[in-house]
Design a protein around this motif. Structure first.
Motif, PDB file in Angstrom:
ATOM      1  N   ALA A 115       1.731  -0.240  11.174  1.00 11.25           N
ATOM      2  CA  ALA A 115       2.114  -0.191   9.765  1.00 11.25           C
ATOM      3  C   ALA A 115       1.096  -0.936   8.915  1.00 11.25           C
ATOM      4  CB  ALA A 115       3.501  -0.789   9.568  1.00 11.25           C
ATOM      5  N   GLY A 116       1.150  -0.683   7.604  1.00 12.71           N
ATOM      6  CA  GLY A 116       0.260  -1.349   6.671  1.00 12.71           C
ATOM      7  C   GLY A 116       0.743  -2.739   6.298  1.00 12.71           C
ATOM      8  N   MET A 117      -0.029  -3.398   5.442  1.00 14.31           N
ATOM      9  CA  MET A 117       0.234  -4.789   5.100  1.00 14.31           C
ATOM     10  C   MET A 117       1.574  -4.988   4.412  1.00 14.31           C
ATOM     11  SD  MET A 117      -3.521  -6.096   3.836  1.00 14.31           S
ATOM     12  CE  MET A 117      -2.965  -7.803   3.649  1.00 14.31           C
ATOM     13  N   LEU A 118       1.967  -4.048   3.551  1.00 11.35           N
ATOM     14  CA  LEU A 118       3.218  -4.208   2.821  1.00 11.35           C
ATOM     15  C   LEU A 118       4.405  -4.207   3.771  1.00 11.35           C
ATOM     16  CD1 LEU A 118       4.250  -2.786  -0.545  1.00 11.35           C
ATOM     17  CD2 LEU A 118       5.661  -2.170   1.414  1.00 11.35           C
ATOM     18  N   VAL A 119       4.453  -3.256   4.698  1.00  5.93           N
ATOM     19  CA  VAL A 119       5.547  -3.186   5.661  1.00  5.93           C
ATOM     20  C   VAL A 119       5.579  -4.438   6.527  1.00  5.93           C
ATOM     21  CG1 VAL A 119       6.402  -1.972   7.707  1.00  5.93           C
ATOM     22  CG2 VAL A 119       5.688  -0.675   5.686  1.00  5.93           C
ATOM     23  N   LYS A 120       4.429  -4.874   6.992  1.00 10.79           N
ATOM     24  CA  LYS A 120       4.375  -6.064   7.845  1.00 10.79           C
ATOM     25  C   LYS A 120       4.814  -7.312   7.086  1.00 10.79           C
ATOM     26  CE  LYS A 120       0.879  -4.363  11.073  1.00 10.79           C
ATOM     27  NZ  LYS A 120      -0.452  -4.591  11.669  1.00 10.79           N
ATOM     28  N   MET A 121       4.464  -7.387   5.819  1.00  9.16           N
ATOM     29  CA  MET A 121       4.859  -8.543   5.021  1.00  9.16           C
ATOM     30  C   MET A 121       6.379  -8.646   4.907  1.00  9.16           C
ATOM     31  SD  MET A 121       4.011  -9.381   1.026  1.00  9.16           S
ATOM     32  CE  MET A 121       5.075  -8.035   0.434  1.00  9.16           C
ATOM     33  N   TYR A 122       7.022  -7.528   4.557  1.00  9.87           N
ATOM     34  CA  TYR A 122       8.469  -7.567   4.389  1.00  9.87           C
ATOM     35  C   TYR A 122       9.191  -7.732   5.720  1.00  9.87           C
ATOM     36  CZ  TYR A 122       8.066  -6.298  -0.540  1.00  9.87           C
ATOM     37  OH  TYR A 122       7.786  -6.306  -1.884  1.00  9.87           O
ATOM     38  N   ALA A 123       8.709  -7.098   6.770  1.00  6.21           N
ATOM     39  CA  ALA A 123       9.327  -7.278   8.086  1.00  6.21           C
ATOM     40  C   ALA A 123       9.169  -8.726   8.539  1.00  6.21           C
ATOM     41  CB  ALA A 123       8.703  -6.331   9.101  1.00  6.21           C
ATOM     42  N   GLY A 124       8.015  -9.315   8.257  1.00  9.63           N
ATOM     43  CA  GLY A 124       7.780 -10.696   8.639  1.00  9.63           C
ATOM     44  C   GLY A 124       8.680 -11.684   7.923  1.00  9.63           C
ATOM     45  N   MET A 125       9.202 -11.301   6.760  1.00 10.49           N
ATOM     46  CA  MET A 125      10.108 -12.193   6.030  1.00 10.49           C
ATOM     47  C   MET A 125      11.397 -12.446   6.790  1.00 10.49           C
ATOM     48  SD  MET A 125       9.552 -10.803   2.120  1.00 10.49           S
ATOM     49  CE  MET A 125      10.883 -11.810   1.456  1.00 10.49           C
ATOM     50  N   HIS A 149      -2.569   3.015  -1.867  1.00 11.39           N
ATOM     51  CA  HIS A 149      -2.614   2.286  -3.136  1.00 11.39           C
ATOM     52  C   HIS A 149      -4.044   1.958  -3.554  1.00 11.39           C
ATOM     53  CE1 HIS A 149      -0.753   0.144  -6.384  1.00 11.39           C
ATOM     54  NE2 HIS A 149      -1.219  -1.047  -6.005  1.00 11.39           N
ATOM     55  N   SER A 150      -4.903   1.658  -2.588  1.00 10.18           N
ATOM     56  CA  SER A 150      -6.307   1.364  -2.883  1.00 10.18           C
ATOM     57  C   SER A 150      -7.153   2.632  -2.963  1.00 10.18           C
ATOM     58  CB  SER A 150      -6.885   0.440  -1.805  1.00 10.18           C
ATOM     59  OG  SER A 150      -6.919   1.117  -0.550  1.00 10.18           O
ATOM     60  N   LEU A 151      -6.517   3.785  -2.820  1.00  5.69           N
ATOM     61  CA  LEU A 151      -7.195   5.069  -2.669  1.00  5.69           C
ATOM     62  C   LEU A 151      -8.106   5.059  -1.445  1.00  5.69           C
ATOM     63  CD1 LEU A 151      -7.884   6.133  -6.371  1.00  5.69           C
ATOM     64  CD2 LEU A 151      -6.006   6.791  -4.856  1.00  5.69           C
ATOM     65  N   GLY A 152      -7.683   4.253  -0.446  1.00  4.49           N
ATOM     66  CA  GLY A 152      -8.257   4.306   0.888  1.00  4.49           C
ATOM     67  C   GLY A 152      -7.352   5.126   1.789  1.00  4.49           C
ATOM     68  N   ARG A 153      -7.807   5.430   2.996  1.00  5.09           N
ATOM     69  CA  ARG A 153      -7.054   6.285   3.906  1.00  5.09           C
ATOM     70  C   ARG A 153      -5.698   5.683   4.241  1.00  5.09           C
ATOM     71  NH1 ARG A 153      -8.224  11.310   3.973  1.00  5.09           N
ATOM     72  NH2 ARG A 153      -7.227  11.515   6.005  1.00  5.09           N
ATOM     73  N   ALA A 154      -4.678   6.540   4.237  1.00  7.57           N
ATOM     74  CA  ALA A 154      -3.319   6.157   4.631  1.00  7.57           C
ATOM     75  C   ALA A 154      -2.650   7.422   5.151  1.00  7.57           C
ATOM     76  CB  ALA A 154      -2.540   5.571   3.464  1.00  7.57           C
ATOM     77  N   GLU A 155      -2.579   7.555   6.471  1.00  5.65           N
ATOM     78  CA  GLU A 155      -2.036   8.781   7.062  1.00  5.65           C
ATOM     79  C   GLU A 155      -0.574   8.983   6.708  1.00  5.65           C
ATOM     80  OE1 GLU A 155      -3.992  10.995   8.510  1.00  5.65           O
ATOM     81  OE2 GLU A 155      -5.660   9.629   8.115  1.00  5.65           O
ATOM     82  N   THR A 156       0.171   7.878   6.565  1.00  5.62           N
ATOM     83  CA  THR A 156       1.559   7.921   6.113  1.00  5.62           C
ATOM     84  C   THR A 156       1.743   6.820   5.079  1.00  5.62           C
ATOM     85  OG1 THR A 156       2.453   6.339   7.725  1.00  5.62           O
ATOM     86  CG2 THR A 156       2.303   8.660   8.416  1.00  5.62           C
ATOM     87  N   ILE A 157       2.837   6.883   4.349  1.00  6.80           N
ATOM     88  CA  ILE A 157       3.087   5.869   3.323  1.00  6.80           C
ATOM     89  C   ILE A 157       3.269   4.488   3.950  1.00  6.80           C
ATOM     90  CG2 ILE A 157       5.597   6.245   3.243  1.00  6.80           C
ATOM     91  CD1 ILE A 157       5.374   5.841   0.189  1.00  6.80           C
ATOM     92  N   ALA A 158       3.882   4.419   5.136  1.00  4.66           N
ATOM     93  CA  ALA A 158       4.082   3.130   5.796  1.00  4.66           C
ATOM     94  C   ALA A 158       2.776   2.540   6.306  1.00  4.66           C
ATOM     95  CB  ALA A 158       5.066   3.275   6.951  1.00  4.66           C
ATOM     96  N   GLN A 159       1.751   3.363   6.488  1.00  2.00           N
ATOM     97  CA  GLN A 159       0.459   2.894   7.001  1.00  2.00           C
ATOM     98  C   GLN A 159      -0.533   2.562   5.886  1.00  2.00           C
ATOM     99  OE1 GLN A 159       0.068   6.421   9.604  1.00  2.00           O
ATOM    100  NE2 GLN A 159      -0.282   5.003  11.304  1.00  2.00           N
ATOM    101  N   ASP A 160      -0.088   2.605   4.650  1.00  5.04           N
ATOM    102  CA  ASP A 160      -0.940   2.230   3.525  1.00  5.04           C
ATOM    103  C   ASP A 160      -1.395   0.781   3.718  1.00  5.04           C
ATOM    104  OD1 ASP A 160      -2.197   1.912   1.118  1.00  5.04           O
ATOM    105  OD2 ASP A 160      -0.409   2.209  -0.123  1.00  5.04           O
ATOM    106  N   ASP A 161      -2.734   0.565   3.844  1.00  2.00           N
ATOM    107  CA  ASP A 161      -3.207  -0.740   4.324  1.00  2.00           C
ATOM    108  C   ASP A 161      -4.399  -1.279   3.532  1.00  2.00           C
ATOM    109  OD1 ASP A 161      -2.728  -2.818   6.110  1.00  2.00           O
ATOM    110  OD2 ASP A 161      -4.214  -2.106   7.537  1.00  2.00           O
ATOM    111  N   PHE A 162      -4.531  -0.888   2.260  1.00  2.00           N
ATOM    112  CA  PHE A 162      -5.599  -1.419   1.399  1.00  2.00           C
ATOM    113  C   PHE A 162      -6.984  -1.219   2.009  1.00  2.00           C
ATOM    114  CE2 PHE A 162      -1.884  -3.505  -0.273  1.00  2.00           C
ATOM    115  CZ  PHE A 162      -2.116  -3.570  -1.636  1.00  2.00           C
TER     116      PHE A 162
END
Length: 359
Positions: A216-226, A329-342
């Protein structure tokens, strides 16, 4: 409205990706007493300057490059640096700067930064735009403002209160209140991914660790880590008891973390009538006559793609809307929305910005 600026001029050159030497001028902006480092990039010496662009950051205490680091400290991307160099290679002067109280990548006076609100950041953006407009290299050239995410709000507010902006570039543009944006990041993007991964959107220690170690990308990991107690450390992890409000030994993303983020969103964007920075749909009437390029990744995890769609529709014929499949979000590669990783911005949106400005 004009702002005081402190500009220190230290000229230098550097090699751009295409082999030509871009001109670089180090500057300093006085942001309410904080001396913020800035850089003006110019086309190679001897090439004509077609216009000038101010770059406004997304949310977070960012440096002028918008350096994004992964959880292990490695650099993922520096989107504003990439944009500045690409646009300057195509004939434009570009100014970017450290946010107030930011001295460089990962160097921030966090207590002072947290005391800022969007009105402060709007003042800073105005100071930066005045500094750009005052440069002799861009005299009588059109001024443009690029805003990414949070910066799209500032760009819209600047354009609504000034008459010297020739056009806007809005990336990951924000149409909805922060309450809805933040809640959706948890209740939709993160919870949906965790549910597919573990079978439940409620996290125990093992589930939170599994999500954090996933692709997963940074956003998912951040919230799961909370869901994990930050004081426990990696050796003896335990559930964050402050978030486990029903004491069931689990943290629900939708029922426990999402409501908390909605509350944080309310404090992020105060609902005051005199507040000068609002979601772009609240500013549309003041923006209809300004040309706008709106860029949005289909797999943007931070700001849902329908935000860009609705803003473009509301602006009508003056808006050019481009949506990018499999970009985030960064207009970098993201195969799925959950994998959006800046990840680094792709070449296509960079070219689209340059081509739109040239037209």
């Amino acid at each position: 409205m004009f702002y005081r600026t402190l500009i220190l001029l230290i000229a230098s050159v550097a090699t751009a990706a295409n082999g030509a030497e871009l001109q670089r001028i180090d500057m300093s902006l006085d942001l309410a007493g904080f001396k913020s480092a800035a850089e003006l990039t110019l086309p190679p010496e001897g090439e004509a300057i077609q216009g000038a662009v101010l770059l406004l950051h997304g949310a977070t205490p960012a440096d002028m490059d918008f350096t994004v680091r992964s959880f292990d400290g490695t650099v993922k991307s520096h989107i504003l640096k990439d944009i500045a160099e690409h646009l300057s290679s195509n004939g434009f002067a570009v100014l970017r700067y450290n946010k107030r109280h930011v001295s460089g990548p990962m160097q921030v006076d966090m207590a002072a930064y947290r005391a800022l609100d969007l009105a402060d950041l709007l003042d800073d953006a105005g100071i930066a735009l005045d500094a750009l407009a005052a440069r002799p290299e861009v005299s009588e050239k059109p001024l443009y403002v690029y805003g990414w995410s949070e910066g799209s709000l500032l760009a819209g507010a600047l354009a609504a209160r000034r008459d010297d902006i020739a056009g806007l570039i809005l990336q990951g543009a924000v149409a909805d209140p922060a309450t809805k944006i933040f809640r959706g990041q948890v209740a939709n993007v993160t919870a949906d991914f965790v549910e597919q991964l573990t079978g439940s959107e409620k996290l125990d220690v093992a589930g939170a660790q599994r999500a954090f170690m996933s692709d997963a990308g940074m956003l998912v990991k951040m919230y799961a880590g909370m869901a994990l107690d930050p004081a426990a450390g990696f050796a003896n992890p335990r559930i964050n008891a402050q978030l486990d409000r029903n004491n069931d030994g689990l943290v629900s993303l939708r029922d426990e973390i999402a409501p908390m983020m909605e509350i944080r969103g309310a404090s992020y964007l105060p609902a005051r009538k005199d507040f000068p920075v609002r979601p772009l749909l609240k500013q549309i009437d003041a923006l209809r006559d300004i040309p706008a390029l709106i860029l949005h990744g289909e797999n943007d995890a931070n700001v849902p793609v329908d935000n860009g769609q609705r803003i473009a529709k509301a602006l009508g014929d003056n808006a050019t809307y481009i949506e990018y499949p499999q970009l985030g979000h960064s207009l970098g590669r993201a195969e799925t929305i959950a994998q959006d990783d800046f990840l680094p911005i792709e070449e296509k949106p960079l070219d689209d910005m340059a081509n739109w400005l040239k037209r």
